[in-house]
Design an enzyme around this catalytic site. Structure first.
Site, mmCIF file in Angstrom:
data_model
loop_
_atom_site.group_PDB
_atom_site.id
_atom_site.type_symbol
_atom_site.label_atom_id
_atom_site.label_comp_id
_atom_site.label_asym_id
_atom_site.label_seq_id
_atom_site.Cartn_x
_atom_site.Cartn_y
_atom_site.Cartn_z
ATOM 1 N N GLU A 32 0.830 -1.217 0.000
ATOM 2 C CA GLU A 32 0.000 0.000 0.000
ATOM 3 C C GLU A 32 0.852 1.250 0.000
ATOM 4 O OE1 GLU A 32 -3.104 0.124 -1.188
ATOM 5 O OE2 GLU A 32 -3.645 -1.277 0.399
ATOM 6 N N HIS A 33 0.414 2.203 -0.805
ATOM 7 C CA HIS A 33 1.130 3.477 -0.960
ATOM 8 C C HIS A 33 2.566 3.245 -1.421
ATOM 9 C CE1 HIS A 33 -1.834 6.454 0.300
ATOM 10 N NE2 HIS A 33 -2.288 5.536 1.142
ATOM 11 N N LEU A 121 -12.494 0.847 -3.410
ATOM 12 C CA LEU A 121 -12.523 -0.409 -4.185
ATOM 13 C C LEU A 121 -12.402 -0.137 -5.681
ATOM 14 C CD1 LEU A 121 -15.243 -2.396 -2.192
ATOM 15 C CD2 LEU A 121 -12.755 -2.533 -1.983
ATOM 16 N N SER A 124 -13.846 4.093 -9.723
ATOM 17 C CA SER A 124 -13.495 4.978 -10.844
ATOM 18 C C SER A 124 -12.623 4.244 -11.860
ATOM 19 C CB SER A 124 -12.829 6.263 -10.356
ATOM 20 O OG SER A 124 -11.793 5.968 -9.479
ATOM 21 N N ASP A 168 -4.556 0.771 -9.487
ATOM 22 C CA ASP A 168 -5.984 0.468 -9.609
ATOM 23 C C ASP A 168 -6.347 0.097 -11.048
ATOM 24 O OD1 ASP A 168 -5.880 1.286 -7.024
ATOM 25 O OD2 ASP A 168 -6.841 3.225 -7.367
HETATM 26 C C1 GLA Z 1 -5.251 4.763 -4.226
HETATM 27 C C2 GLA Z 1 -4.524 5.096 -5.516
HETATM 28 C C3 GLA Z 1 -3.517 3.988 -5.878
HETATM 29 C C4 GLA Z 1 -2.597 3.670 -4.696
HETATM 30 C C5 GLA Z 1 -3.437 3.462 -3.418
HETATM 31 C C6 GLA Z 1 -2.564 3.278 -2.196
HETATM 32 O O1 GLA Z 1 -6.051 3.634 -4.414
HETATM 33 O O2 GLA Z 1 -5.439 5.259 -6.577
HETATM 34 O O3 GLA Z 1 -2.777 4.367 -7.007
HETATM 35 O O4 GLA Z 1 -1.644 4.668 -4.523
HETATM 36 O O5 GLA Z 1 -4.320 4.535 -3.178
HETATM 37 O O6 GLA Z 1 -1.832 2.102 -2.284
#
Ligand code: GLA
Length: 382
Positions: A32-33, A121, A124, A168
């Site tokens: 994540e991130h 989730l 978009s 995503d």
């Molecule tokens: C959102 C962003 C992704 C990613 C996550 C964190 O979903 O759209 O690109 O950075 O946060 O992991």
């Protein structure tokens, strides 16, 4: 009303040119991130999805009825202007495809979705990737999932104006049933890692907490990562992103960073390593270790990256005390949105029944839980 009746009601009876696109939401299991730091992520597509039933038009209009909003919106491919509505995702994709010299034709139809919006989730990304598949299908110019994802990310960054990473759109475009997607966000190399869960399930829980901070705090975290990179490059000139920083590098040079930036960088460096360790555990069939890595990820997001919330922490803490749970963490950008929990299948029904009751008592909010399997990414369904 089902999709076909809605289509007939708004656009007349479907004919042989009518086609359906399915684009799922996604949940990230770990990593994540880190996508905007060239790291590794591990999402899977879920069964919640956005479905488009469409028919080509002879002109250059795109006309869509969104069942969730009960409204029809349209635009001309010759005049793409931001409307500050859901249609912007479709318009942005059209503009980026045109910019990549893909010829475009108009279409009309219905969109219906059970991916909750603003819940982390990727509703978009589902809309973007679904639209991109529709446009390229009509031109008989199918694109590789990674090319589609890059177009869609650009649409989101440049047209919609959200500074998201690539995870995503890649997850929605490229995931496969019964697999998780190990994605190298630097090279966009992908590995579909088998994730056929016999005795375990993934439970996604929506905290139903507002995500007001998400946009500004997300950009602030990105800026802090960039600052960390710049400072570390003085001592480590070979690094081009935080992906290149090893735990030993951080040990040696962390003191050159401000305390907050050090925390942020520590999350990124540890999360990238943790994601690879989690994948190794998964490949070895060691679900207990995989679950532990999920827990560790949440703690790092809670204490170092500071993107959790009272509700997300409550959900992760509570879930870990429940029978059969191997690991639980926030997923997505944070500040609200969902948690993801890996648990034994035998306990899942009781878990999803009890959790909302306890959560309501604790927070006054109405959680929703979904027991998820790993599904296919976006595709033409008929
Ligand atoms: C959102 C962003 C992704 C990613 C996550 C964190 O979903 O759209 O690109 O950075 O946060 O992991």
């Amino acid at each position: 009303m089902n999709l076909e009746s809605l289509f007939s009601q708004h656009f007349g009876a479907p004919d042989e040119s009518t086609f359906t696109v399915r684009a799922p939401g996604r949940v990230n299991l770990i990593g994540e991130h880190v996508d905007y730091n060239d790291g590794f992520v591990l999402p899977m597509a879920i069964s919640l999805q956005t479905v488009f039933m469409l028919r080509p038009r002879a002109d250059r209009m795109v006309r869509l009825y969104a069942a969730n909003f009960e409204e029809t919106r349209e635009f001309s491919l010759d005049n793409i202007q931001k409307q500050n509505t859901w249609l912007d995702y479709v318009q942005g994709v059209a503009r980026e495809l045109a910019g990549a010299s893909v010829p475009l034709h108009g279409f009309e139809g219905v969109i219906i979705s059970d991916v909750p919006t603003a819940s982390g989730l990727s509703s978009s990304a589902a809309l973007e990737v679904g639209a991109a598949i529709a446009f390229t299908h009509l031109e008989q110019q199918p694109m590789a999932p990674s090319d589609l994802a890059v177009i869609c990310q650009r649409a989101e960054n440049k047209f919609v104006g959200v500074n998201s990473g690539i995870m995503d759109q890649m997850a929605v475009a490229a995931c496969r049933r019964d697999h998780v997607l190990l994605l190298d966000c630097r090279s966009l190399d992908m590995e579909h890692v088998p994730f056929r869960l016999a005795d375990h399930v993934v439970v996604v829980t929506d905290s139903a907490a507002p995500r007001e901070l998400a946009g500004s705090a997300y950009n602030e975290r990105r800026a802090q990562c960039e600052e960390g990179l710049k400072v570390l490059q003085r001592a480590l000139p070979h690094i081009s992103s935080l992906r290149d920083v090893t735990p030993a590098d951080l040990q040696a040079h962390g003191s050159t960073l401000s305390p907050i930036v050090l925390q942020r960088v520590r999350h990124v460096v540890s999360e990238i390593a943790r994601t690879l360790e989690a994948v190794a555990a998964l490949k070895a069939g060691d679900m207990a270790t995989f679950g532990q890595k999920m827990n560790d990820s949440h703690e790092s997001l809670r204490h170092d990256y500071e993107v959790t919330s009272h509700e997300l922490d409550w959900l992760a803490d509570y879930s870990r005390t429940q029978p059969g749970v191997l690991g639980s963490r926030m997923t997505g950008a944070g500040f609200g949105g969902c948690t993801v929990t890996l648990m034994e299948r035998a306990h899942a029904e009781a878990f999803v029944q009890n959790l909302p009751i306890k959560y309501l008592e604790a927070t006054g909010r109405q959680a929703r839980c979904w027991i998820c399997e790993a599904e296919d990414g976006a595709h033409i369904a008929s």
